[in-house]
Design a protein around this motif. Structure first.
Motif, PDB file in Angstrom:
ATOM      1  N   ARG A 104       0.844  -1.191   0.000  1.00 46.79           N
ATOM      2  CA  ARG A 104       0.000   0.000   0.000  1.00 46.79           C
ATOM      3  C   ARG A 104       0.886   1.250   0.000  1.00 46.79           C
ATOM      4  NH1 ARG A 104      -1.014   1.620   6.254  1.00 46.79           N
ATOM      5  NH2 ARG A 104      -1.420  -0.474   6.957  1.00 46.79           N
ATOM      6  N   PRO A 105       0.322   2.403  -0.371  1.00 47.72           N
ATOM      7  CA  PRO A 105       1.130   3.624  -0.354  1.00 47.72           C
ATOM      8  C   PRO A 105       1.736   3.836   1.036  1.00 47.72           C
ATOM      9  CG  PRO A 105      -0.995   4.027  -1.386  1.00 47.72           C
ATOM     10  CD  PRO A 105      -1.064   2.646  -0.812  1.00 47.72           C
ATOM     11  N   ASN A 106       2.969   4.226   1.054  1.00 49.58           N
ATOM     12  CA  ASN A 106       3.690   4.549   2.290  1.00 49.58           C
ATOM     13  C   ASN A 106       4.141   3.344   3.121  1.00 49.58           C
ATOM     14  OD1 ASN A 106       4.164   7.196   2.128  1.00 49.58           O
ATOM     15  ND2 ASN A 106       2.759   7.835   3.762  1.00 49.58           N
ATOM     16  N   ALA A 107       3.972   2.143   2.582  1.00 45.56           N
ATOM     17  CA  ALA A 107       4.446   0.957   3.324  1.00 45.56           C
ATOM     18  C   ALA A 107       5.977   0.959   3.375  1.00 45.56           C
ATOM     19  CB  ALA A 107       3.938  -0.308   2.649  1.00 45.56           C
ATOM     20  N   GLY A 108       6.602   1.642   2.398  1.00 45.63           N
ATOM     21  CA  GLY A 108       8.071   1.702   2.381  1.00 45.63           C
ATOM     22  C   GLY A 108       8.661   0.949   1.195  1.00 45.63           C
ATOM     23  N   LYS A 109       7.902   0.828   0.101  1.00 45.95           N
ATOM     24  CA  LYS A 109       8.371   0.075  -1.082  1.00 45.95           C
ATOM     25  C   LYS A 109       9.610   0.721  -1.704  1.00 45.95           C
ATOM     26  CE  LYS A 109       4.394   0.669  -3.045  1.00 45.95           C
ATOM     27  NZ  LYS A 109       3.820   1.409  -1.900  1.00 45.95           N
ATOM     28  N   SER A 110       9.497   2.040  -1.927  1.00 40.97           N
ATOM     29  CA  SER A 110      10.641   2.731  -2.552  1.00 40.97           C
ATOM     30  C   SER A 110      11.846   2.697  -1.630  1.00 40.97           C
ATOM     31  CB  SER A 110      10.275   4.178  -2.872  1.00 40.97           C
ATOM     32  OG  SER A 110       9.126   4.198  -3.672  1.00 40.97           O
ATOM     33  N   VAL A 118      11.486   8.786  -2.505  1.00 39.08           N
ATOM     34  CA  VAL A 118      10.876   8.459  -1.213  1.00 39.08           C
ATOM     35  C   VAL A 118      10.286   9.732  -0.616  1.00 39.08           C
ATOM     36  CG1 VAL A 118      11.310   7.573   1.108  1.00 39.08           C
ATOM     37  CG2 VAL A 118      12.556   6.639  -0.835  1.00 39.08           C
ATOM     38  N   THR A 156       5.123   7.110  -6.031  1.00 37.06           N
ATOM     39  CA  THR A 156       5.638   6.273  -7.115  1.00 37.06           C
ATOM     40  C   THR A 156       4.456   5.920  -8.011  1.00 37.06           C
ATOM     41  OG1 THR A 156       7.216   5.355  -5.582  1.00 37.06           O
ATOM     42  CG2 THR A 156       6.953   4.202  -7.650  1.00 37.06           C
ATOM     43  N   ASN A 189       7.911  -4.161   7.056  1.00 35.03           N
ATOM     44  CA  ASN A 189       8.846  -3.026   7.122  1.00 35.03           C
ATOM     45  C   ASN A 189       8.605  -2.158   8.362  1.00 35.03           C
ATOM     46  OD1 ASN A 189      10.908  -1.361   6.125  1.00 35.03           O
ATOM     47  ND2 ASN A 189       9.431   0.001   5.126  1.00 35.03           N
ATOM     48  N   LYS A 190       9.534  -1.278   8.594  1.00 33.45           N
ATOM     49  CA  LYS A 190       9.497  -0.313   9.712  1.00 33.45           C
ATOM     50  C   LYS A 190       9.608  -1.029  11.059  1.00 33.45           C
ATOM     51  CE  LYS A 190       6.778   2.863   6.871  1.00 33.45           C
ATOM     52  NZ  LYS A 190       5.839   3.964   6.766  1.00 33.45           N
ATOM     53  N   ASP A 243      11.757  -0.757  13.069  1.00 31.77           N
ATOM     54  CA  ASP A 243      12.318   0.165  14.070  1.00 31.77           C
ATOM     55  C   ASP A 243      11.219   0.877  14.856  1.00 31.77           C
ATOM     56  OD1 ASP A 243      12.303   3.121  12.351  1.00 31.77           O
ATOM     57  OD2 ASP A 243      12.169   1.267  11.248  1.00 31.77           O
ATOM     58  N   SER A 275      13.864  -3.159   8.509  1.00 27.85           N
ATOM     59  CA  SER A 275      13.708  -1.705   8.556  1.00 27.85           C
ATOM     60  C   SER A 275      14.493  -1.159   7.374  1.00 27.85           C
ATOM     61  CB  SER A 275      14.258  -1.127   9.865  1.00 27.85           C
ATOM     62  OG  SER A 275      14.376   0.279   9.710  1.00 27.85           O
ATOM     63  N   ALA A 276      13.743  -0.677   6.378  1.00 27.58           N
ATOM     64  CA  ALA A 276      14.428  -0.101   5.205  1.00 27.58           C
ATOM     65  C   ALA A 276      15.205   1.128   5.637  1.00 27.58           C
ATOM     66  CB  ALA A 276      13.404   0.252   4.130  1.00 27.58           C
TER      67      ALA A 276
HETATM   68  P1  GDP Z   1       6.141   3.752  -0.627  1.00 25.53           P
HETATM   69  O1  GDP Z   1       5.036   4.706  -0.891  1.00 25.53           O
HETATM   70  O2  GDP Z   1       5.615   2.423  -0.205  1.00 25.53           O
HETATM   71  O3  GDP Z   1       7.141   3.648  -1.726  1.00 25.53           O
HETATM   72  O4  GDP Z   1       6.894   4.291   0.688  1.00 25.53           O
HETATM   73  P2  GDP Z   1       8.239   5.154   0.806  1.00 25.53           P
HETATM   74  O5  GDP Z   1       9.410   4.308   0.608  1.00 25.53           O
HETATM   75  O6  GDP Z   1       8.094   6.371  -0.048  1.00 25.53           O
HETATM   76  O7  GDP Z   1       8.180   5.525   2.348  1.00 25.53           O
HETATM   77  C1  GDP Z   1       7.064   6.176   2.923  1.00 25.53           C
HETATM   78  C2  GDP Z   1       7.513   6.795   4.234  1.00 25.53           C
HETATM   79  O8  GDP Z   1       7.858   5.788   5.174  1.00 25.53           O
HETATM   80  C3  GDP Z   1       8.720   7.711   4.108  1.00 25.53           C
HETATM   81  O9  GDP Z   1       8.545   8.823   4.941  1.00 25.53           O
HETATM   82  C4  GDP Z   1       9.854   6.847   4.592  1.00 25.53           C
HETATM   83  O10 GDP Z   1      10.901   7.607   5.131  1.00 25.53           O
HETATM   84  C5  GDP Z   1       9.167   6.027   5.650  1.00 25.53           C
HETATM   85  N1  GDP Z   1       9.851   4.718   5.844  1.00 25.53           N
HETATM   86  C6  GDP Z   1      10.166   3.816   4.893  1.00 25.53           C
HETATM   87  N2  GDP Z   1      10.757   2.750   5.448  1.00 25.53           N
HETATM   88  C7  GDP Z   1      10.839   2.993   6.776  1.00 25.53           C
HETATM   89  C8  GDP Z   1      11.353   2.241   7.884  1.00 25.53           C
HETATM   90  O11 GDP Z   1      11.898   1.130   7.784  1.00 25.53           O
HETATM   91  N3  GDP Z   1      11.221   2.825   9.124  1.00 25.53           N
HETATM   92  C9  GDP Z   1      10.634   4.029   9.303  1.00 25.53           C
HETATM   93  N4  GDP Z   1      10.561   4.499  10.522  1.00 25.53           N
HETATM   94  N5  GDP Z   1      10.163   4.751   8.278  1.00 25.53           N
HETATM   95  C10 GDP Z   1      10.246   4.249   7.018  1.00 25.53           C
END
Ligand code: GDP
Length: 455
Positions: free
Chosen positions: A228-234, A248, A255, A334-335, A337, A358-359
């Motif tokens: 989903r958006p913001n899961a941390g894919k990028s 990111v 994305t 992910n996340k 941390d 934790s990406a």
């Molecule tokens: P995408 O929309 O799934 O591609 O998500 P993004 O990679 O753009 O990340 C969305 C937000 O989550 C950003 O603010 C990142 O900094 C944050 N984020 C991504 N991975 C982690 C992680 O492992 N830990 C934490 N605390 N934040 C993360």
């Protein structure tokens, strides 16, 4: 008579040494015009395949470089023709000067793949071997190179020549019978044919099936990151790739298209696709991105399903889970941390492979690196070289297997020898396309066009 060709064989970057290859009837004569050994009078007198130190000369006799050169006499050379190789200092200026000097003596620029094409035409290798040369030059992993080297040694070509020969012998026996239609056909002939054709069909299908694996070996594993958006894919893609490739941000829906990245994990090359986050949206541009993500996921060999561990499973996460059904997938939580709020039991119900990462700080990435080759089935796989890595060979093999099977059915049902012969000949022709024994000029040109100049 063939022209004498030359090309720079080393890449277009500055290296310590650069190599120019020459092949054709005048290769040794021309080498003597542009290279003067420090000891002895001419290269024509030197033994084959021995490096000789001397001066490289421009057309006006000026010394371009002090370097090594050797001659390889026909037929004991790569192309089967007389060849010369000049190993000079690797600046592009010197390499160009060498070519200019050679061209001044009537040598012409080689086309892409022309050296290997000549090797094929002169019977130094079959077509599958020539394609293996290309695979070797472009191999991205040690395993891909190992497989290509085995093919060059004849692992595929040798097997196919053997099967083809058995069918050729069989057809000759049947043709002898067809010539005397009034005579009773020996039943042993049909029994023998059944056994040969059955075994050949089995071996050919097995080889054809190795293509799926071979393609991955050569081109990499298509791997889609869903979430989903913001899961941390990028962020995950960037962490795996070690570079800031995908954008990111914390604005959901950033994305919007598919981003591709090639990542090497041990023996595995992943062709990673970061996709638009899956969610219901009214934004038409984002919708297109999501459609593409869905499409990418359906053709992926591996899906990395990314979840935000700091939040519970949402409807959007359920969309992601639905997309992974029946596919090779790893749930990447992910996340790690952040404090966990996700229902892990539910995740484990849907995924056989789960890894917390934790990406952001890199925790768990090592586990993910170790898990990926296992899940895609490329950890410690056994290679005997009998793996098909290109689409052309796979298509010809599939055709050969079908025709061979049809010939087997004809023989088993005791149909006329003509029926067996017709399908068996179809199989022979298809196998000949792989080895180059029966192949059109168009196909040959197509193959060698993909080569680099100098190979
Ligand atoms: P995408 O929309 O799934 O591609 O998500 P993004 O990679 O753009 O990340 C969305 C937000 O989550 C950003 O603010 C990142 O900094 C944050 N984020 C991504 N991975 C982690 C992680 O492992 N830990 C934490 N605390 N934040 C993360």
């Amino acid at each position: 008579m063939r022209e004498t060709i030359a090309a720079i064989a080393t890449g277009p970057v500055q290296g310590a040494i650069g190599i120019v290859r020459v092949s054709g009837p005048d290769a040794i004569i021309v080498l003597d015009q542009v290279f003067r050994p420090d000891h002895g009078s001419s290269m024509a007198e030197k033994p084959s395949s021995r490096l000789i130190y001397g001066s490289l000369l421009a057309k006006d006799g000026a010394v371009i470089d002090k370097c090594l050169a050797c001659v390889m006499r026909a037929p004991h050379s790569y192309t089967g023709e007389n060849m010369a190789e000049i190993q000079c200092h690797g600046s592009q200026a010197i390499l160009s000067a060498v070519l200019t000097a050679l061209f001044a003596h009537g040598v012409v620029q080689a086309e892409p793949g022309e050296f290997t094409r000549r090797a094929f035409v002169n019977g130094k290798m079959d077509l599958s071997g020539a394609e293996a040369v290309h695979d070797l030059v472009t191999a991205q992993t040690a395993q891909a190179a190992e497989n290509a080297a085995a093919q060059l040694e004849g692992a595929v070509g040798g097997k196919i020549v053997e099967i083809r020969q058995k069918i050729v012998d069989l057809v000759s026996e049947f043709l002898a019978v067809v010539d005397y239609p009034d005579e009773e056909i020996d039943s042993v002939l049909f029994e023998n044919a059944c056994e040969i054709l059955h075994n050949a069909t089995r071996d050919l299908y097995r080889l054809a099936e190795s293509y799926e694996y071979g393609r991955i070996l050569r081109e990499g594993v298509p791997c889609t990151i869903l979430g989903r958006p913001n899961a941390g894919k990028s962020s995950l893609l960037n962490a795996l790739a070690g570079v800031e490739r995908a954008i990111v941000t914390d604005i959901p829906g950033t994305t919007r298209d598919v981003i591709e990245e090639t990542i090497r994990i041990g023996a595995v090359v992943l062709r990673m696709y970061d996709t638009a986050g899956l969610r219901d949206t009214s934004d038409p541009v984002e919708k297109i991105g999501i459609d593409r993500a869905m499409k990418q996921a359906s053709s992926a060999h591996l899906i990395l399903a990314v979840f935000d561990s700091s939040d519970d499973i949402s409807d959007e996460d359920l969309m992601v889970i639905a997309r992974t059904h029946g596919k090779r997938a790893i749930a990447v939580i992910n996340k790690s941390d952040l404090p966990s709020a996700i229902n892990m039991q539910s995740i484990r119900r849907h995924f056989q492979h789960v890894v917390a990462v934790s990406a952001k700080n890199g925790d768990g990435l090592k586990e993910l690196y170790e898990l990926i080759p296992k899940v895609v089935g490329m950890d410690g796989a056994v290679y005997d070289g009998g793996i098909i890595t290109n689409a052309r060979q796979a298509a010809a093999l599939a055709r050969a297997a079908e025709r061979c099977e049809a010939a087997f059915c004809a023989a088993e049902s005791g149909m006329t020898p003509d029926a067996v012969v017709m399908d068996a000949e179809g199989a022979i022709a298809a196998l000949g396309e792989i080895t180059g024994q029966s192949v059109t000029d168009d196909i040959i040109s197509n193959i060698f066009e993909k080569f680099c100049v100098g190979k």
